[in-house]
Design a protein around this motif. Structure first.
Motif, PDB file in Angstrom:
ATOM      1  N   GLY A  85      -6.698  12.123  -3.815  1.00  0.00           N
ATOM      2  CA  GLY A  85      -7.363  10.843  -4.072  1.00  0.00           C
ATOM      3  C   GLY A  85      -7.191   9.876  -2.907  1.00  0.00           C
ATOM      4  N   VAL A  86      -5.970   9.809  -2.387  1.00  0.00           N
ATOM      5  CA  VAL A  86      -5.688   8.938  -1.234  1.00  0.00           C
ATOM      6  C   VAL A  86      -6.569   9.333  -0.054  1.00  0.00           C
ATOM      7  CG1 VAL A  86      -3.936   8.380   0.515  1.00  0.00           C
ATOM      8  CG2 VAL A  86      -3.296   8.439  -1.901  1.00  0.00           C
ATOM      9  N   GLU A  87      -6.642  10.630   0.178  1.00  0.00           N
ATOM     10  CA  GLU A  87      -7.442  11.165   1.293  1.00  0.00           C
ATOM     11  C   GLU A  87      -8.903  10.736   1.178  1.00  0.00           C
ATOM     12  OE1 GLU A  87      -7.285  12.787   4.784  1.00  0.00           O
ATOM     13  OE2 GLU A  87      -5.530  12.653   3.498  1.00  0.00           O
ATOM     14  N   LEU A  88      -9.461  10.849  -0.004  1.00  0.00           N
ATOM     15  CA  LEU A  88     -10.876  10.486  -0.229  1.00  0.00           C
ATOM     16  C   LEU A  88     -11.097   8.993   0.030  1.00  0.00           C
ATOM     17  CD1 LEU A  88     -11.775  12.524  -3.441  1.00  0.00           C
ATOM     18  CD2 LEU A  88     -12.494  12.976  -1.091  1.00  0.00           C
ATOM     19  N   ILE A  89     -10.203   8.162  -0.474  1.00  0.00           N
ATOM     20  CA  ILE A  89     -10.337   6.707  -0.300  1.00  0.00           C
ATOM     21  C   ILE A  89     -10.235   6.348   1.185  1.00  0.00           C
ATOM     22  CG2 ILE A  89      -9.194   4.492  -0.757  1.00  0.00           C
ATOM     23  CD1 ILE A  89      -8.352   5.831  -3.518  1.00  0.00           C
ATOM     24  N   ARG A  90      -9.287   6.981   1.867  1.00  0.00           N
ATOM     25  CA  ARG A  90      -9.102   6.698   3.296  1.00  0.00           C
ATOM     26  C   ARG A  90     -10.298   7.170   4.111  1.00  0.00           C
ATOM     27  NH1 ARG A  90      -2.560   7.801   4.149  1.00  0.00           N
ATOM     28  NH2 ARG A  90      -1.917   5.786   3.319  1.00  0.00           N
ATOM     29  N   LYS A  91     -10.885   8.306   3.735  1.00  0.00           N
ATOM     30  CA  LYS A  91     -12.070   8.814   4.449  1.00  0.00           C
ATOM     31  C   LYS A  91     -13.229   7.828   4.360  1.00  0.00           C
ATOM     32  CE  LYS A  91     -11.505  13.849   4.175  1.00  0.00           C
ATOM     33  NZ  LYS A  91     -11.804  15.010   3.314  1.00  0.00           N
ATOM     34  N   LEU A  92     -13.283   7.075   3.276  1.00  0.00           N
ATOM     35  CA  LEU A  92     -14.351   6.083   3.107  1.00  0.00           C
ATOM     36  C   LEU A  92     -13.973   4.725   3.704  1.00  0.00           C
ATOM     37  CD1 LEU A  92     -15.591   6.911  -0.514  1.00  0.00           C
ATOM     38  CD2 LEU A  92     -16.633   7.568   1.659  1.00  0.00           C
ATOM     39  N   GLY A  93     -12.795   4.654   4.317  1.00  0.00           N
ATOM     40  CA  GLY A  93     -12.389   3.417   4.987  1.00  0.00           C
ATOM     41  C   GLY A  93     -11.611   2.445   4.120  1.00  0.00           C
ATOM     42  N   GLY A  94     -11.257   2.883   2.911  1.00  0.00           N
ATOM     43  CA  GLY A  94     -10.492   2.013   2.007  1.00  0.00           C
ATOM     44  C   GLY A  94      -9.002   2.026   2.325  1.00  0.00           C
ATOM     45  N   ASN A  95      -8.312   0.958   1.928  1.00  0.00           N
ATOM     46  CA  ASN A  95      -6.848   0.888   2.060  1.00  0.00           C
ATOM     47  C   ASN A  95      -6.231   1.083   0.684  1.00  0.00           C
ATOM     48  OD1 ASN A  95      -6.866   0.228   4.808  1.00  0.00           O
ATOM     49  ND2 ASN A  95      -7.263  -1.918   4.319  1.00  0.00           N
ATOM     50  N   VAL A  96      -5.366   2.071   0.559  1.00  0.00           N
ATOM     51  CA  VAL A  96      -4.684   2.261  -0.723  1.00  0.00           C
ATOM     52  C   VAL A  96      -3.489   1.298  -0.764  1.00  0.00           C
ATOM     53  CG1 VAL A  96      -3.518   3.898  -2.246  1.00  0.00           C
ATOM     54  CG2 VAL A  96      -5.436   4.666  -0.829  1.00  0.00           C
ATOM     55  N   VAL A  97      -3.655   0.228  -1.500  1.00  0.00           N
ATOM     56  CA  VAL A  97      -2.585  -0.772  -1.620  1.00  0.00           C
ATOM     57  C   VAL A  97      -1.373  -0.125  -2.267  1.00  0.00           C
ATOM     58  CG1 VAL A  97      -1.918  -2.956  -2.729  1.00  0.00           C
ATOM     59  CG2 VAL A  97      -4.241  -2.663  -1.821  1.00  0.00           C
ATOM     60  N   GLU A  98      -1.633   0.655  -3.313  1.00  0.00           N
ATOM     61  CA  GLU A  98      -0.577   1.395  -3.980  1.00  0.00           C
ATOM     62  C   GLU A  98      -1.219   2.491  -4.820  1.00  0.00           C
ATOM     63  OE1 GLU A  98       3.449  -0.394  -4.712  1.00  0.00           O
ATOM     64  OE2 GLU A  98       2.578  -0.594  -6.719  1.00  0.00           O
ATOM     65  N   ALA A  99      -0.495   3.596  -4.951  1.00  0.00           N
ATOM     66  CA  ALA A  99      -0.867   4.620  -5.925  1.00  0.00           C
ATOM     67  C   ALA A  99       0.071   4.412  -7.103  1.00  0.00           C
ATOM     68  CB  ALA A  99      -0.687   6.013  -5.331  1.00  0.00           C
ATOM     69  N   CYS A 100      -0.442   4.466  -8.321  1.00  0.00           N
ATOM     70  CA  CYS A 100       0.466   4.260  -9.449  1.00  0.00           C
ATOM     71  C   CYS A 100       0.211   5.251 -10.573  1.00  0.00           C
ATOM     72  CB  CYS A 100       0.408   2.818  -9.945  1.00  0.00           C
ATOM     73  SG  CYS A 100      -0.951   2.424 -11.011  1.00  0.00           S
TER      74      CYS A 100
END
Ligand code: PRP
Ligand code: ADE
Length: 186
Positions: A140-155
């Motif tokens: 999930g983190v990988e997908l968000i980062r590929k789209l240019g998003g910043n993962v503030v936190e995974a919970c």
């Protein structure tokens, strides 16, 4: 109406999660959160605990992992007054997607996200019910980062300490917050 986090704590939540030995296969102790979800008090406790943590953190969007992350993530997004983005198992999303394959505690899987779901530099909160090997959360983190998003936190509600998934996630420079940590073994 909101419960203050001090009123009923995470210990109560830990006991409410049902444990089922040997599901879906021999040797797995399945942690079933439906017992939390079906209780109005415990479902509210869960969502409120997470709401209190994130309400001041300028979250732009909540992303939830298929399938149990949808339930918690959607409730949390509603509380935080932001949108919700589903990260789905392969073949379910109808528009243009990007995908990520990962290994599970019991098998392999691919997850997908719509390419227009995350805006560049968006502050994203990623949600699931539990971290076992950490493969799902990292995908999930990988997908968000590929789209240019910043993962503030995974919970997640729960992290199995015996499988080192949480460690793996944190080593990938992803802040991870879990309400409960336990040895997931039988
Ligand atoms: O840390 P990991 O080893 O990746 O495991 C955790 C994931 O496994 C479970 O979902 P599952 O893949 O069983 O799918 P489901 O929610 O559709 O049942 C759980 O809800 C997490 O998403
Ligand atoms: N032991 C477990 N219980 C519930 N969901 C899981 N996902 C991966 N391992 C799990």
């Amino acid at each position: 109406m909101m419960y203050h986090p001090d009123v009923m704590g995470v210990d109560a939540l830990a006991e409410k999660i049902r444990k089922i030995p040997n599901f879906p296969k021999e040797g797995i102790l399945f942690h079933d959160i439906t017992t939390v979800l079906q209780s109005p008090e415990y479902f509210r406790l869960l969502v409120d605990l997470l709401t209190y943590r994130y309400m001041g953190q300028k979250i732009d969007v909540v992303a939830g992992l298929d399938a149990r992350g949808f339930i918690i993530g959607a409730a949390l997004a509603y509380q935080l007054n932001v949108g919700f983005v589903p990260i789905r198992k392969k073949g379910k999303l109808p528009y243009e997607t990007i995908s990520q394959t990962y290994e599970l505690e019991y098998g392999n899987a691919t997850v997908e996200i719509h390419t227009d779901a995350i805006q560049p530099a968006a502050r994203v909160l990623l949600v699931d019910d539990l971290v076992a090997t950490g493969g799902t959360m990292l995908a999930g983190v990988e997908l968000i980062r590929k789209l240019g998003g910043n993962v503030v936190e995974a919970c997640a509600i729960l992290e199995f300490t015996d499988l080192d998934g949480g460690k793996k996630i944190r080593e990938n420079h992803v802040p991870l917050f879990t309400l409960l940590q336990n040895d997931g073994a039988m």
